[in-house]
Design a protein around this motif. Structure first.
Motif, PDB file in Angstrom:
ATOM      1  N   ALA A 206     -31.137 -20.322  -4.970  1.00  0.00           N
ATOM      2  CA  ALA A 206     -30.380 -19.420  -5.843  1.00  0.00           C
ATOM      3  C   ALA A 206     -28.915 -19.357  -5.408  1.00  0.00           C
ATOM      4  CB  ALA A 206     -31.003 -18.024  -5.814  1.00  0.00           C
ATOM      5  N   LYS A 207     -28.692 -19.339  -4.085  1.00  0.00           N
ATOM      6  CA  LYS A 207     -27.311 -19.252  -3.590  1.00  0.00           C
ATOM      7  C   LYS A 207     -26.505 -20.482  -3.979  1.00  0.00           C
ATOM      8  CE  LYS A 207     -27.663 -17.044   0.787  1.00  0.00           C
ATOM      9  NZ  LYS A 207     -27.359 -17.235   2.192  1.00  0.00           N
ATOM     10  N   LYS A 208     -27.216 -21.615  -4.134  1.00  0.00           N
ATOM     11  CA  LYS A 208     -26.511 -22.849  -4.471  1.00  0.00           C
ATOM     12  C   LYS A 208     -26.314 -22.994  -5.970  1.00  0.00           C
ATOM     13  CE  LYS A 208     -28.351 -25.685  -0.693  1.00  0.00           C
ATOM     14  NZ  LYS A 208     -29.450 -26.632  -0.424  1.00  0.00           N
ATOM     15  N   SER A 209     -26.763 -21.995  -6.754  1.00  0.00           N
ATOM     16  CA  SER A 209     -26.783 -22.159  -8.203  1.00  0.00           C
ATOM     17  C   SER A 209     -26.075 -21.037  -8.933  1.00  0.00           C
ATOM     18  CB  SER A 209     -28.233 -22.196  -8.693  1.00  0.00           C
ATOM     19  OG  SER A 209     -28.990 -23.080  -7.918  1.00  0.00           O
ATOM     20  N   LYS A 210     -25.606 -21.347 -10.127  1.00  0.00           N
ATOM     21  CA  LYS A 210     -25.067 -20.317 -11.022  1.00  0.00           C
ATOM     22  C   LYS A 210     -25.639 -20.537 -12.414  1.00  0.00           C
ATOM     23  CE  LYS A 210     -20.782 -19.506  -8.548  1.00  0.00           C
ATOM     24  NZ  LYS A 210     -21.176 -18.210  -7.981  1.00  0.00           N
ATOM     25  N   TYR A 211     -25.738 -19.444 -13.155  1.00  0.00           N
ATOM     26  CA  TYR A 211     -26.246 -19.535 -14.519  1.00  0.00           C
ATOM     27  C   TYR A 211     -25.048 -19.503 -15.456  1.00  0.00           C
ATOM     28  CZ  TYR A 211     -29.458 -18.905 -18.396  1.00  0.00           C
ATOM     29  OH  TYR A 211     -30.189 -19.086 -19.548  1.00  0.00           O
ATOM     30  N   LEU A 212     -24.970 -20.533 -16.296  1.00  0.00           N
ATOM     31  CA  LEU A 212     -23.797 -20.703 -17.147  1.00  0.00           C
ATOM     32  C   LEU A 212     -24.194 -20.523 -18.611  1.00  0.00           C
ATOM     33  CD1 LEU A 212     -20.809 -21.929 -16.827  1.00  0.00           C
ATOM     34  CD2 LEU A 212     -21.863 -24.052 -17.555  1.00  0.00           C
ATOM     35  N   VAL A 213     -23.426 -19.724 -19.325  1.00  0.00           N
ATOM     36  CA  VAL A 213     -23.658 -19.514 -20.755  1.00  0.00           C
ATOM     37  C   VAL A 213     -22.339 -19.792 -21.465  1.00  0.00           C
ATOM     38  CG1 VAL A 213     -24.326 -17.833 -22.522  1.00  0.00           C
ATOM     39  CG2 VAL A 213     -25.276 -17.651 -20.221  1.00  0.00           C
ATOM     40  N   LEU A 214     -22.381 -20.549 -22.534  1.00  0.00           N
ATOM     41  CA  LEU A 214     -21.135 -20.795 -23.275  1.00  0.00           C
ATOM     42  C   LEU A 214     -21.432 -21.056 -24.747  1.00  0.00           C
ATOM     43  CD1 LEU A 214     -20.836 -24.134 -23.916  1.00  0.00           C
ATOM     44  CD2 LEU A 214     -20.619 -24.129 -21.436  1.00  0.00           C
ATOM     45  N   ASN A 215     -20.415 -20.921 -25.559  1.00  0.00           N
ATOM     46  CA  ASN A 215     -20.513 -21.265 -26.974  1.00  0.00           C
ATOM     47  C   ASN A 215     -19.712 -22.539 -27.216  1.00  0.00           C
ATOM     48  OD1 ASN A 215     -21.941 -18.924 -27.440  1.00  0.00           O
ATOM     49  ND2 ASN A 215     -20.091 -17.741 -27.916  1.00  0.00           N
ATOM     50  N   THR A 235     -30.468 -25.379 -22.320  1.00  0.00           N
ATOM     51  CA  THR A 235     -31.052 -24.746 -23.505  1.00  0.00           C
ATOM     52  C   THR A 235     -29.949 -24.645 -24.558  1.00  0.00           C
ATOM     53  OG1 THR A 235     -32.346 -23.413 -21.994  1.00  0.00           O
ATOM     54  CG2 THR A 235     -32.253 -22.658 -24.280  1.00  0.00           C
ATOM     55  N   VAL A 236     -30.253 -25.055 -25.790  1.00  0.00           N
ATOM     56  CA  VAL A 236     -29.263 -24.971 -26.872  1.00  0.00           C
ATOM     57  C   VAL A 236     -29.825 -24.057 -27.960  1.00  0.00           C
ATOM     58  CG1 VAL A 236     -27.904 -26.266 -28.546  1.00  0.00           C
ATOM     59  CG2 VAL A 236     -28.463 -27.297 -26.323  1.00  0.00           C
ATOM     60  N   ILE A 237     -29.089 -22.995 -28.267  1.00  0.00           N
ATOM     61  CA  ILE A 237     -29.569 -21.986 -29.227  1.00  0.00           C
ATOM     62  C   ILE A 237     -28.544 -21.872 -30.365  1.00  0.00           C
ATOM     63  CG2 ILE A 237     -30.286 -19.560 -29.485  1.00  0.00           C
ATOM     64  CD1 ILE A 237     -30.459 -19.539 -26.337  1.00  0.00           C
ATOM     65  N   PRO A 238     -28.995 -21.933 -31.621  1.00  0.00           N
ATOM     66  CA  PRO A 238     -28.013 -21.820 -32.717  1.00  0.00           C
ATOM     67  C   PRO A 238     -27.374 -20.430 -32.746  1.00  0.00           C
ATOM     68  CG  PRO A 238     -30.262 -22.110 -33.568  1.00  0.00           C
ATOM     69  CD  PRO A 238     -30.368 -22.104 -32.085  1.00  0.00           C
ATOM     70  N   LEU A 239     -26.111 -20.355 -33.116  1.00  0.00           N
ATOM     71  CA  LEU A 239     -25.422 -19.072 -33.283  1.00  0.00           C
ATOM     72  C   LEU A 239     -25.443 -18.694 -34.767  1.00  0.00           C
ATOM     73  CD1 LEU A 239     -22.233 -19.286 -31.045  1.00  0.00           C
ATOM     74  CD2 LEU A 239     -24.397 -18.171 -30.547  1.00  0.00           C
ATOM     75  N   ALA A 240     -25.168 -17.418 -35.044  1.00  0.00           N
ATOM     76  CA  ALA A 240     -25.111 -16.982 -36.440  1.00  0.00           C
ATOM     77  C   ALA A 240     -23.949 -17.675 -37.169  1.00  0.00           C
ATOM     78  CB  ALA A 240     -24.960 -15.465 -36.494  1.00  0.00           C
ATOM     79  N   THR A 241     -22.901 -18.024 -36.452  1.00  0.00           N
ATOM     80  CA  THR A 241     -21.785 -18.778 -37.046  1.00  0.00           C
ATOM     81  C   THR A 241     -22.243 -20.216 -37.310  1.00  0.00           C
ATOM     82  OG1 THR A 241     -20.429 -17.499 -35.521  1.00  0.00           O
ATOM     83  CG2 THR A 241     -19.325 -19.289 -36.709  1.00  0.00           C
ATOM     84  N   PRO A 242     -22.095 -20.736 -38.516  1.00  0.00           N
ATOM     85  CA  PRO A 242     -22.581 -22.087 -38.808  1.00  0.00           C
ATOM     86  C   PRO A 242     -21.919 -23.134 -37.899  1.00  0.00           C
ATOM     87  CG  PRO A 242     -21.833 -20.983 -40.825  1.00  0.00           C
ATOM     88  CD  PRO A 242     -21.487 -20.086 -39.700  1.00  0.00           C
ATOM     89  N   ASN A 243     -22.711 -24.124 -37.526  1.00  0.00           N
ATOM     90  CA  ASN A 243     -22.241 -25.258 -36.712  1.00  0.00           C
ATOM     91  C   ASN A 243     -21.780 -24.893 -35.299  1.00  0.00           C
ATOM     92  OD1 ASN A 243     -22.778 -27.175 -38.716  1.00  0.00           O
ATOM     93  ND2 ASN A 243     -20.881 -26.569 -39.759  1.00  0.00           N
TER      94      ASN A 243
END
Ligand code: PRP
Ligand code: ZN
Length: 281
Positions: A206-215, A235-243
């Protein structure tokens, strides 16, 4: 029951307490009476002098220990080196007064060396065919040149400020050291030890890792995913904004600033970086 020996004070103390807390052992830094046990996990913690830890593990007084790699190697004790723990990093180095800078290993010949690590120094001298006198001293090695005890010192260096304060210049490194987990040879196959190690590994990872979230725009997914190794794939999740999509991944804590710079070039937005508390591979 696993008995673990840890340093009762000194350079490893704080991080060791922190590590034990993070594997679910509610230990306190303010009460270091010799022995503690916990209902949460069959573990008994012994606060010891760090020099004693390798031999106590070898002889089975305790089953495992957390101690500097430098002390384990110097002790020549027969113990299993289980994991590097990634904290209390330092090095065992040679140093000499400013006026007598060591440029070449042959400069060592005929000189005297003050150290608390005679076995490691002897090994180094032998390997390099050098002839020196070794003065074994148990502390304040850095003052040896100024009191005329030795021309060279071999001691632990972390920030380097002790050397500077004493007018010494570091030359050759004998060993890179950090806190390590060691165990008695008879213990490593037991089920209880693997349960203990599962917890330790979860924290190290865990110390060697980070969780990254981006659009990011959908058409950038392939390029961005290529930069994010993650556990399997991001993991790729669709956003409410198209494309547009949100991408989640676990990345290494090392070089993550460079990664962020690259991601921004590929139109990543709203980048969040979160700590990982535990991680199981
Ligand atoms: C080591 C070493 C130096 C100091 C170096 O001592 O012997 O004195 O740390 O650290 P620095 O590069 O950050 O100045 P330690 O604190 O382990 O105690 P000891 O000498 O009593 O063993
Ligand atoms: Zn010291």
């Amino acid at each position: 029951m696993i008995k673990i020996g840890i340093q009762k004070s000194g350079r490893l103390f704080e991080d060791t307490i922190q590590l034990l807390k993070s594997i679910g052992i509610p230990i306190s830094a303010s009460n270091t009476s010799l022995k503690y046990s916990f209902p949460e996990f069959p573990l008994e913690v012994y606060f010891l002098r760090d020099d004693d830890i390798p031999s106590y593990v070898e002889t089975g007084v305790v089953d495992v220990g957390i101690v500097g790699k430098n002390l384990v190697l110097e002790s020549q004790c027969e113990v299993e080196l289980i994991r590097n723990l990634g904290f209390s990093k330092c090095r065992l180095s040679f140093a000499s007064p400013r006026g007598f800078k060591l440029r070449d290993l042959t400069d060592f010949n005929g000189k005297s060396i003050a150290t608390s690590y005679p076995n490691l120094v002897k090994g180094f001298l032998k390997e390099n065919n050098l002839n020196c006198n070794i003065h074994e001293i148990s502390g304040s090695v850095e003052v040896a040149p100024s009191i005329g005890l030795a021309e060279i010192v071999c001691d632990l260096v972390s920030s380097g400020s002790t050397l500077i304060k004493n007018g010494l210049v570091e030359s050759f490194t004998l060993l890179e050291s950090e806190a390590v987990l060691i165990a008695n040879k008879s213990l490593t196959e037991t089920e209880l030890f693997s349960r203990f190690l599962l917890r330790i590994d979860a924290v190290i990872l865990a110390k060697k890792s980070k969780y990254l979230v981006l659009n990011a725009p959908k058409e950038r997914v392939a390029e961005i995913a290529g930069m994010l190794p993650g556990l399997k794939a991001p993991t790729v999740i669709p956003l409410a904004t198209p494309n547009w999509v949100s991408i989640h991944a676990v990345v290494s804590s090392e070089n993550f600033w460079e990664l962020i710079e690259k991601l921004k070039k590929y139109d990543a937005e709203g980048i969040l970086v979160l700590p990982v508390e535990k991680m199981f591979s």
